[in-house]
Scaffold this motif. Structure first.
Motif, PDB file in Angstrom:
ATOM      1  N   ASP A 194       5.065   4.160   0.512  1.00 13.09           N
ATOM      2  CA  ASP A 194       4.517   3.354  -0.460  1.00 13.09           C
ATOM      3  C   ASP A 194       3.413   2.471  -0.457  1.00 13.09           C
ATOM      4  OD1 ASP A 194       6.506   1.751   0.010  1.00 13.09           O
ATOM      5  OD2 ASP A 194       7.684   2.321  -1.878  1.00 13.09           O
ATOM      6  N   PHE A 195       3.500   2.584  -1.752  1.00 13.60           N
ATOM      7  CA  PHE A 195       1.758   1.218  -1.266  1.00 13.60           C
ATOM      8  C   PHE A 195       2.682  -0.282  -1.370  1.00 13.60           C
ATOM      9  CE2 PHE A 195      -0.547  -1.759  -4.173  1.00 13.60           C
ATOM     10  CZ  PHE A 195      -1.650  -1.390  -3.443  1.00 13.60           C
ATOM     11  N   ALA A 196       4.184  -0.424  -1.385  1.00 14.88           N
ATOM     12  CA  ALA A 196       4.353  -1.136  -1.747  1.00 14.88           C
ATOM     13  C   ALA A 196       4.763  -1.314   0.395  1.00 14.88           C
ATOM     14  CB  ALA A 196       6.021  -2.006  -2.339  1.00 14.88           C
ATOM     15  N   ASP A 197       5.311  -0.677   0.301  1.00 12.19           N
ATOM     16  CA  ASP A 197       5.505  -0.661   2.360  1.00 12.19           C
ATOM     17  C   ASP A 197       4.157  -1.080   2.955  1.00 12.19           C
ATOM     18  OD1 ASP A 197       8.257  -0.372   1.898  1.00 12.19           O
ATOM     19  OD2 ASP A 197       7.956   2.194   2.027  1.00 12.19           O
ATOM     20  N   THR A 198       2.971  -0.103   2.159  1.00 14.71           N
ATOM     21  CA  THR A 198       1.861  -0.633   3.112  1.00 14.71           C
ATOM     22  C   THR A 198       1.438  -2.106   3.255  1.00 14.71           C
ATOM     23  OG1 THR A 198       0.731   1.553   2.471  1.00 14.71           O
ATOM     24  CG2 THR A 198      -0.236  -0.111   2.803  1.00 14.71           C
ATOM     25  N   LEU A 199       1.255  -2.577   2.069  1.00 12.86           N
ATOM     26  CA  LEU A 199       1.049  -3.846   1.966  1.00 12.86           C
ATOM     27  C   LEU A 199       2.320  -5.056   2.591  1.00 12.86           C
ATOM     28  CD1 LEU A 199       0.601  -4.805  -1.440  1.00 12.86           C
ATOM     29  CD2 LEU A 199      -1.587  -4.296  -0.163  1.00 12.86           C
ATOM     30  N   ALA A 200       3.229  -4.360   2.527  1.00  9.80           N
ATOM     31  CA  ALA A 200       4.470  -5.601   3.850  1.00  9.80           C
ATOM     32  C   ALA A 200       4.094  -4.993   4.622  1.00  9.80           C
ATOM     33  CB  ALA A 200       5.930  -4.771   3.298  1.00  9.80           C
ATOM     34  N   SER A 207       2.961 -14.469  -0.580  1.00  5.88           N
ATOM     35  CA  SER A 207       1.936 -14.958  -0.229  1.00  5.88           C
ATOM     36  C   SER A 207       1.196 -13.761   0.896  1.00  5.88           C
ATOM     37  CB  SER A 207       1.860 -16.467   0.493  1.00  5.88           C
ATOM     38  OG  SER A 207       2.413 -16.657   1.595  1.00  5.88           O
ATOM     39  N   LEU A 208       0.093 -13.247   1.178  1.00 11.32           N
ATOM     40  CA  LEU A 208      -0.529 -12.368   2.141  1.00 11.32           C
ATOM     41  C   LEU A 208      -1.283 -13.510   3.246  1.00 11.32           C
ATOM     42  CD1 LEU A 208      -1.809  -8.596  -0.235  1.00 11.32           C
ATOM     43  CD2 LEU A 208       1.211 -10.154   1.504  1.00 11.32           C
ATOM     44  N   SER A 209      -1.707 -12.879   4.402  1.00 11.95           N
ATOM     45  CA  SER A 209      -2.546 -13.719   5.309  1.00 11.95           C
ATOM     46  C   SER A 209      -2.913 -12.361   5.462  1.00 11.95           C
ATOM     47  CB  SER A 209      -1.812 -14.254   6.501  1.00 11.95           C
ATOM     48  OG  SER A 209      -1.523 -13.872   7.075  1.00 11.95           O
ATOM     49  N   ILE A 210      -4.071 -12.975   6.208  1.00  8.72           N
ATOM     50  CA  ILE A 210      -5.310 -11.684   7.064  1.00  8.72           C
ATOM     51  C   ILE A 210      -4.727 -11.602   8.091  1.00  8.72           C
ATOM     52  CG2 ILE A 210      -7.709 -11.249   7.578  1.00  8.72           C
ATOM     53  CD1 ILE A 210      -8.878 -13.472   6.151  1.00  8.72           C
ATOM     54  N   ALA A 211      -4.199 -12.034   8.902  1.00  8.24           N
ATOM     55  CA  ALA A 211      -3.501 -11.515   9.680  1.00  8.24           C
ATOM     56  C   ALA A 211      -2.953 -10.495   9.491  1.00  8.24           C
ATOM     57  CB  ALA A 211      -2.906 -12.894   9.953  1.00  8.24           C
ATOM     58  N   MET A 212      -2.156 -10.042   8.561  1.00  4.17           N
ATOM     59  CA  MET A 212      -1.213  -9.013   8.449  1.00  4.17           C
ATOM     60  C   MET A 212      -1.888  -7.967   7.938  1.00  4.17           C
ATOM     61  SD  MET A 212       2.047 -10.691   6.103  1.00  4.17           S
ATOM     62  CE  MET A 212       1.010 -11.565   5.164  1.00  4.17           C
ATOM     63  N   LEU A 213      -3.481  -8.072   7.115  1.00  4.42           N
ATOM     64  CA  LEU A 213      -4.173  -6.940   6.140  1.00  4.42           C
ATOM     65  C   LEU A 213      -5.089  -6.259   7.877  1.00  4.42           C
ATOM     66  CD1 LEU A 213      -5.341  -8.796   2.996  1.00  4.42           C
ATOM     67  CD2 LEU A 213      -2.930  -7.049   3.691  1.00  4.42           C
ATOM     68  N   SER A 214      -5.281  -7.367   8.669  1.00  8.84           N
ATOM     69  CA  SER A 214      -6.730  -6.941   9.765  1.00  8.84           C
ATOM     70  C   SER A 214      -6.072  -5.622  10.475  1.00  8.84           C
ATOM     71  CB  SER A 214      -6.708  -7.678  10.327  1.00  8.84           C
ATOM     72  OG  SER A 214      -7.700  -7.405  11.355  1.00  8.84           O
ATOM     73  N   PRO A 215      -4.547  -5.676  10.872  1.00  4.57           N
ATOM     74  CA  PRO A 215      -4.330  -3.865  11.728  1.00  4.57           C
ATOM     75  C   PRO A 215      -4.658  -3.380  11.187  1.00  4.57           C
ATOM     76  CG  PRO A 215      -3.656  -6.299  12.618  1.00  4.57           C
ATOM     77  CD  PRO A 215      -3.786  -6.699  11.132  1.00  4.57           C
ATOM     78  N   GLU A 216      -4.130  -3.356   9.426  1.00  7.54           N
ATOM     79  CA  GLU A 216      -3.930  -2.132   8.756  1.00  7.54           C
ATOM     80  C   GLU A 216      -5.790  -1.859   7.954  1.00  7.54           C
ATOM     81  OE1 GLU A 216      -1.902   0.806   6.385  1.00  7.54           O
ATOM     82  OE2 GLU A 216      -1.466  -0.927   7.901  1.00  7.54           O
ATOM     83  N   ILE A 217      -6.367  -2.559   7.660  1.00  7.07           N
ATOM     84  CA  ILE A 217      -7.495  -2.417   7.295  1.00  7.07           C
ATOM     85  C   ILE A 217      -8.278  -1.184   8.720  1.00  7.07           C
ATOM     86  CG2 ILE A 217      -9.818  -2.928   7.019  1.00  7.07           C
ATOM     87  CD1 ILE A 217      -8.770  -5.398   4.836  1.00  7.07           C
TER      88      ILE A 217
END
Length: 108
Positions: A39-45, A2-12
């Motif tokens: 790679d894509f998996a590392d970025t998503l992680a 499961s992903l959360s927005i907190a994880m995605l916000s800094p990367e975005i």
């Protein structure tokens, strides 16, 4: 997973900042060795980890606000950031599910 927005916000934000400050069309000189690439998996992680930390920070600040240990402004900012992170995670999840559904409909 499961992903959360907190994880995605800094990367975005990092990706958006990189795109905004992109160099002109002149290519940089080639480096002598292969450049390390994530790679894509590392970025998503990493995005997932950042989203989790942002949401946890929002929860911690909200709890501190209820105890009178944080100002209302701090609580509102932390909760709004967590909400934005959650919305980003949901949007990414929806795109991943949509892509998966399109792939599953392809004829082999």
């Amino acid at each position: 997973m499961s992903l959360s927005i907190a994880m995605l916000s800094p990367e975005i934000n990092r990706i958006g900042g990189a795109a905004a400050s992109a160099a002109p069309a002149v290519a940089p000189p080639a480096s002598p060795g292969p450049a390390p690439q994530a790679d894509f998996a590392d970025t998503l992680a990493s995005m997932a980890a950042d989203a989790i930390s942002t949401i946890k920070a929002g929860e911690t600040t909200a709890t501190a606000g209820m105890k009178g240990q944080a100002s209302l402004q701090q609580v509102v900012q932390a909760v709004m950031m967590a909400e934005q992170t959650l919305q980003t995670v949901v949007a990414v999840r929806d795109k991943v599910v949509s892509a998966y559904q399109e792939i599953s409909r392809m004829q082999i």
